[in-house]
Design a protein around this motif. Structure first.
Motif, PDB file in Angstrom:
ATOM      1  N   THR A 131       0.910  -1.230  -0.018  1.00  0.00           N
ATOM      2  CA  THR A 131       0.109   0.073  -0.046  1.00  0.00           C
ATOM      3  C   THR A 131       1.021   1.231  -0.219  1.00  0.00           C
ATOM      4  O   THR A 131       1.776   1.437   0.932  1.00  0.00           O
ATOM      5  CB  THR A 131      -0.945   0.030   1.299  1.00  0.00           C
ATOM      6  OG1 THR A 131      -1.794  -1.162   1.332  1.00  0.00           O
ATOM      7  CG2 THR A 131      -2.041   1.212   1.204  1.00  0.00           C
ATOM      8  N   GLY A 136      -1.999   3.752  -4.052  1.00  0.00           N
ATOM      9  CA  GLY A 136      -2.732   2.797  -4.522  1.00  0.00           C
ATOM     10  C   GLY A 136      -2.122   1.469  -3.794  1.00  0.00           C
ATOM     11  O   GLY A 136      -1.262   1.308  -3.032  1.00  0.00           O
ATOM     12  N   TYR A 137      -2.729   0.253  -4.404  1.00  0.00           N
ATOM     13  CA  TYR A 137      -2.246  -1.115  -3.983  1.00  0.00           C
ATOM     14  C   TYR A 137      -1.578  -1.591  -5.146  1.00  0.00           C
ATOM     15  O   TYR A 137      -1.862  -1.573  -6.450  1.00  0.00           O
ATOM     16  CB  TYR A 137      -3.500  -1.548  -3.961  1.00  0.00           C
ATOM     17  CG  TYR A 137      -4.348  -1.242  -2.591  1.00  0.00           C
ATOM     18  CD1 TYR A 137      -3.876  -1.123  -1.214  1.00  0.00           C
ATOM     19  CD2 TYR A 137      -5.528  -0.589  -3.000  1.00  0.00           C
ATOM     20  CE1 TYR A 137      -4.796  -0.604  -0.143  1.00  0.00           C
ATOM     21  CE2 TYR A 137      -6.271   0.089  -1.832  1.00  0.00           C
ATOM     22  CZ  TYR A 137      -5.940   0.273  -0.735  1.00  0.00           C
ATOM     23  OH  TYR A 137      -6.761   0.762   0.165  1.00  0.00           O
ATOM     24  N   TYR A 138      -0.483  -2.289  -4.868  1.00  0.00           N
ATOM     25  CA  TYR A 138       0.475  -2.954  -5.924  1.00  0.00           C
ATOM     26  C   TYR A 138       0.994  -4.373  -5.445  1.00  0.00           C
ATOM     27  O   TYR A 138       1.230  -4.687  -4.251  1.00  0.00           O
ATOM     28  CB  TYR A 138       1.824  -2.107  -5.825  1.00  0.00           C
ATOM     29  CG  TYR A 138       1.545  -0.790  -6.182  1.00  0.00           C
ATOM     30  CD1 TYR A 138       1.464  -0.359  -7.570  1.00  0.00           C
ATOM     31  CD2 TYR A 138       1.419   0.206  -5.306  1.00  0.00           C
ATOM     32  CE1 TYR A 138       0.819   1.027  -8.157  1.00  0.00           C
ATOM     33  CE2 TYR A 138       0.807   1.482  -5.689  1.00  0.00           C
ATOM     34  CZ  TYR A 138       1.015   1.787  -6.994  1.00  0.00           C
ATOM     35  OH  TYR A 138       0.661   3.310  -7.562  1.00  0.00           O
ATOM     36  N   PRO A 163       0.004  -2.598 -10.369  1.00  0.00           N
ATOM     37  CA  PRO A 163      -1.259  -1.783  -9.765  1.00  0.00           C
ATOM     38  C   PRO A 163      -2.266  -2.843  -9.565  1.00  0.00           C
ATOM     39  O   PRO A 163      -2.458  -3.548 -10.706  1.00  0.00           O
ATOM     40  CB  PRO A 163      -1.690  -0.712 -10.503  1.00  0.00           C
ATOM     41  CG  PRO A 163      -0.486  -0.458 -11.071  1.00  0.00           C
ATOM     42  CD  PRO A 163       0.362  -1.633 -11.493  1.00  0.00           C
ATOM     43  N   ILE A 164      -3.086  -2.964  -8.583  1.00  0.00           N
ATOM     44  CA  ILE A 164      -4.157  -3.763  -8.420  1.00  0.00           C
ATOM     45  C   ILE A 164      -5.373  -3.329  -7.812  1.00  0.00           C
ATOM     46  O   ILE A 164      -5.186  -2.099  -7.049  1.00  0.00           O
ATOM     47  CB  ILE A 164      -3.822  -5.340  -7.431  1.00  0.00           C
ATOM     48  CG1 ILE A 164      -3.492  -4.739  -6.064  1.00  0.00           C
ATOM     49  CG2 ILE A 164      -2.701  -5.998  -8.086  1.00  0.00           C
ATOM     50  CD1 ILE A 164      -3.300  -5.984  -5.065  1.00  0.00           C
ATOM     51  N   GLN A 165      -6.676  -3.556  -8.123  1.00  0.00           N
ATOM     52  CA  GLN A 165      -7.838  -3.157  -7.148  1.00  0.00           C
ATOM     53  C   GLN A 165      -7.848  -3.542  -6.048  1.00  0.00           C
ATOM     54  O   GLN A 165      -7.565  -4.954  -5.765  1.00  0.00           O
ATOM     55  CB  GLN A 165      -9.079  -3.183  -7.859  1.00  0.00           C
ATOM     56  CG  GLN A 165      -9.091  -2.641  -9.303  1.00  0.00           C
ATOM     57  CD  GLN A 165      -9.145  -1.175  -9.125  1.00  0.00           C
ATOM     58  OE1 GLN A 165      -9.845  -0.759  -8.420  1.00  0.00           O
ATOM     59  NE2 GLN A 165      -8.474  -0.555 -10.318  1.00  0.00           N
ATOM     60  N   GLN A 166      -8.132  -2.922  -4.841  1.00  0.00           N
ATOM     61  CA  GLN A 166      -8.295  -3.482  -3.575  1.00  0.00           C
ATOM     62  C   GLN A 166      -9.845  -3.681  -3.219  1.00  0.00           C
ATOM     63  O   GLN A 166     -10.536  -2.876  -3.361  1.00  0.00           O
ATOM     64  CB  GLN A 166      -7.500  -2.540  -2.468  1.00  0.00           C
ATOM     65  CG  GLN A 166      -7.521  -3.073  -1.188  1.00  0.00           C
ATOM     66  CD  GLN A 166      -6.645  -4.309  -0.831  1.00  0.00           C
ATOM     67  OE1 GLN A 166      -5.904  -4.573  -1.809  1.00  0.00           O
ATOM     68  NE2 GLN A 166      -6.784  -4.911   0.222  1.00  0.00           N
TER      69      GLN A 166
END
Length: 127
Positions: A88, A100-102, A124-127
C-alpha cells in the motif's frame, strides 16, 4: 556452508523491510547497499535502473508519504530468492501524487556470498 532456506527466507524478509525503510527515509546509502548495480525495475514510474531510481530518491523527485508491505512470502531456489507481497503506497514522483495497492515481486540473488536485490516488479491492483 549455505544457510538453511528458513534462515535465508528470514534474511530476505528483513532486507525487504530494510529497503522499504530506506526508501521512506531517502537513505540512498542503504538503497545502494541492498540493490545490485544491475538491479532492474518494472513499475509505473520512469526509468528502469538502480542509478535512475537512486538519483530520483536523492533529488527528491521520488518521495514516499507512506508505504506498507503485507502478505510477504519468500521462496528460495538455490542462489535466487523470490519475495512477493502486497504494498500500500502513497508517493510523489516528479510532482505527481500516486497512491494505490500494488502486487510486488522482489528478486534477490546471492553473489559471492552476499544477497542483493536484482529485480523489482510492481503491478497496480484493485483493493
Amino acid at each position: 556452508m549455505t544457510a538453511p532456506n528458513s534462515q535465508i527466507e528470514r534474511d530476505l524478509k528483513q532486507m525487504s523491510s530494510d529497503w522499504v525503510e530506506a526508501l521512506a527515509r531517502r537513505d540512498t546509502v542503504a538503497l545502494d547497499r541492498i540493490m545490485a548495480d544491475d538491479c532492474t525495475f518494472i513499475y509505473p514510474l520512469e526509468g528502469d535502473s538502480k542509478q535512475q531510481f537512486i538519483a530520483d530518491v536523492a533529488s527528491g523527485d521520488l518521495t514516499i508519504d507512506k508505504m506498507t508491505r503485507e502478505n510477504v512470502e519468500v521462496r528460495v531456489y538455490g542462489q535466487t530468492g523470490v519475495l512477493t507481497g502486497l504494498d500500500t503506497a502513497s508517493w510523489n514522483y516528479k510532482g505527481r501524487h500516486i497512491s494505490g495497492y500494488y502486487r510486488t515481486i522482489h528478486v534477490y540473488a546471492e553473489r559471492e556470498g552476499r544477497w542483493q536485490l536484482v529485480a523489482i516488479q510492481a503491478c497496480p491492483i484493485q483493493q
